[in-house]
Design a protein around this motif. Structure first.
Motif, short mmCIF file in Angstrom:
data_model
loop_
_atom_site.label_atom_id
_atom_site.label_comp_id
_atom_site.label_asym_id
_atom_site.label_seq_id
_atom_site.Cartn_x
_atom_site.Cartn_y
_atom_site.Cartn_z
N LEU A 1 99.74 9.89 -3.51
CA LEU A 1 99.88 10.18 -4.93
C LEU A 1 98.96 9.31 -5.77
N GLY A 2 98.82 8.04 -5.38
CA GLY A 2 97.98 7.14 -6.16
C GLY A 2 96.53 7.57 -6.21
N ILE A 3 96.04 8.16 -5.13
CA ILE A 3 94.65 8.61 -5.09
C ILE A 3 94.40 9.62 -6.21
N HIS A 4 95.37 10.50 -6.44
CA HIS A 4 95.20 11.54 -7.45
C HIS A 4 95.52 11.06 -8.85
N GLY B 74 88.01 6.82 10.38
CA GLY B 74 88.77 7.70 9.50
C GLY B 74 90.26 7.50 9.63
N HIS B 75 90.66 6.77 10.65
CA HIS B 75 92.07 6.42 10.84
C HIS B 75 92.10 5.02 11.44
N VAL B 76 93.25 4.36 11.31
CA VAL B 76 93.43 3.05 11.92
C VAL B 76 94.82 3.00 12.53
N ALA B 77 94.93 2.39 13.69
CA ALA B 77 96.22 2.29 14.39
C ALA B 77 96.41 0.87 14.90
N GLY C 92 85.00 14.19 -1.89
CA GLY C 92 85.47 15.57 -1.87
C GLY C 92 85.64 16.09 -0.46
N GLN C 93 85.09 15.41 0.54
CA GLN C 93 85.24 15.82 1.93
C GLN C 93 86.51 15.25 2.57
N SER C 94 87.16 14.33 1.89
CA SER C 94 88.38 13.74 2.44
C SER C 94 89.55 14.71 2.26
N ARG C 95 90.41 14.76 3.26
CA ARG C 95 91.59 15.63 3.16
C ARG C 95 92.56 15.14 2.10
N PHE C 96 92.44 13.89 1.70
CA PHE C 96 93.38 13.33 0.73
C PHE C 96 93.03 13.67 -0.71
N THR C 97 91.80 14.04 -0.99
CA THR C 97 91.43 14.37 -2.36
C THR C 97 91.63 15.85 -2.66
N GLY C 98 91.85 16.67 -1.65
CA GLY C 98 92.02 18.10 -1.86
C GLY C 98 93.46 18.54 -1.93
#
Length: 257
Positions: free
Chosen positions: A47-50, A111-114, A178-184
């Motif tokens: 939510l914060g990203i948007h 793109g991910h961290v574990a 815009g290529q990130s799944r989180f911004t769309g």
């Protein structure tokens, strides 16, 4: 907040509903208990990203948002918080980057961290992939063993040990590209006893309009329905424990790009 300080770890345990005196003995049991509790209490959300926020990876900033402000986050925040909590509890946890494959091939590095707990065997623990928690042995020396499946998605772990500050660039990319799944799209999700509660918001790239939907999964049953924008704050509070949220609106989406 310093999770390694006595007061810091106490506040973290309170956030995830555990008492230090009740923590189990044994490395695997301790890791499982802490990760399970965090996964059940701290939502995966963007939510914060948007709302114009760029995700940060500084430990104090993560602890402030997820512990003190009682918000959720994405992988860098959720697994970053778990990393420092485990270390504060004496667990020698480390981080590994990964490339995510959501069906169209592997994405960018880091793109991910574990989180990985070294041992024989090593233990992969991931509370930040947006679905079920991942807790299983992993052999980082075996290339075939570095592919991790989670539902319809998977990721491939990089065998190199990393520090959280090395993911700052990708955290910013996920917040702004815009290529990130989180911004769309918007997501906030949390497991419940017999399933999961998820609020999604698909963004129309031309109008900026957000169509919010709630998905409720209980065992084998699944219910999906629309949520009016005016009802989003109340639903986030009641279902996910996120109070005083500022859900993304048309004017806020992408303003930080």
């Amino acid at each position: 907040m310093d999770l390694c300080a006595r007061g810091g770890i106490a506040r973290y345990l309170d956030r995830i509903g555990l008492d230090e005196a009740d923590l189990p003995n044994g490395l695997e049991a301790l890791v499982s208990a802490v990760a399970t509790a965090q996964h059940a209490r701290v939502p995966f959300e963007n939510l914060g990203i948007h709302a114009g926020r760029v995700v940060g990876v500084e430990p104090a900033r993560i602890a402030q948002r997820l512990v003190d402000d009682r918000r959720g986050g994405i992988c860098y925040e959720l697994n970053g918080l778990l990393l420092y909590a485990l270390r504060a509890l004496g667990v020698p946890a480390v981080l590994h980057g990964a490339r995510v494959d959501s069906g169209a091939g592997f994405g960018p590095a880091d793109g991910h961290v574990a989180v990985v707990v070294p041992g024989d065997p090593a233990m992969l623990v991931d509370v930040g992939f947006g679905g079920d928690m991942i807790l299983r042995p992993i052999d980082l020396a075996d290339p075939a063993g570095r592919d991790v499946s989670a539902g319809a998605a998977r990721y491939r772990i990089d065998p190199a040990v990393r520090e959280l500050d090395e993911f700052a660039g990708m955290a910013r990319w996920h917040s702004t590209s815009g290529q990130s799944r989180f911004t769309g799209s918007v997501i906030c999700t949390l497991p419940v006893d017999a399933g999961r509660r998820t609020m999604t918001g698909r963004i129309d790239p031309e109008s900026g309009r957000i169509d919010y939907r709630m998905i409720e999964v209980d065992g084998d049953s699944r219910r999906e329905y629309a949520v009016a924008a005016a009802d989003v704050p109340g639903r986030l509070s009641d279902v996910f424990g996120i109070d005083d949220p500022r859900p993304p609106m048309r004017s806020a989406v992408g303003r930080h790009r």
